[in-house]
Structure formats: C-alpha cells, structure tokens
Write an enzyme that holds these catalytic residues in place. Structure first.
Site: not given
Length: 75
Positions: A8-10
């Site tokens: 996941v990016s964040t």
C-alpha cells in the site's frame, strides 16, 4: 512454496483485501511480505520486497494482487 507480496502507498491505506486474496490463493499468512510506502521507490529498495527476494528459492511461486506492485518504478 507459495509466497505473497502486498503493498500500500500510505499507512492510511489498508492491505486487508490484498492479504485476503493472497490467503485465498493458498499463501500462508506468515509467507506474505508487505510494504507500506510509495510505489515511487524501485522494487529493490522496498524492505518487504527485498526480504521476499532474499527469502524466495528457485521453485517458489510468488503471488501478488497487482503486477504493478512487483515491477520497478520507471521514470
């Protein structure tokens, strides 16, 4: 052996759906490697991906929900 990779990016995003899909595909939860960081980093710079590549052996199968999570970032 089946190995999985989720990203996941964040930290605000949830990888639960990716993890559930990997488990459904037969990957044991303790064999899922994960990163919570931007896709702007090359795959080889991501700690989870690096650990996966060091752990994986020739006959292992690597699963990911999205192939874009496996590729290196191209500029």
């Amino acid at each position: 052996m089946k190995l999985g990779y989720a990203r996941v990016s964040t930290t605000d995003q949830d990888a639960r759906m990716q993890i559930d899909a990997l488990v459904h595909a037969g990957v044991k939860p303790d064999k899922i490697f994960m990163d919570e960081l931007s896709g702007a980093k090359e795959a080889k710079e991501r700690p989870g991906m690096k650990a996966l590549m060091e752990y994986a052996r020739e006959d292992d199968d690597v699963y990911s929900v999205s192939y874009t999570h496996l590729r290196a970032h191209e500029t």
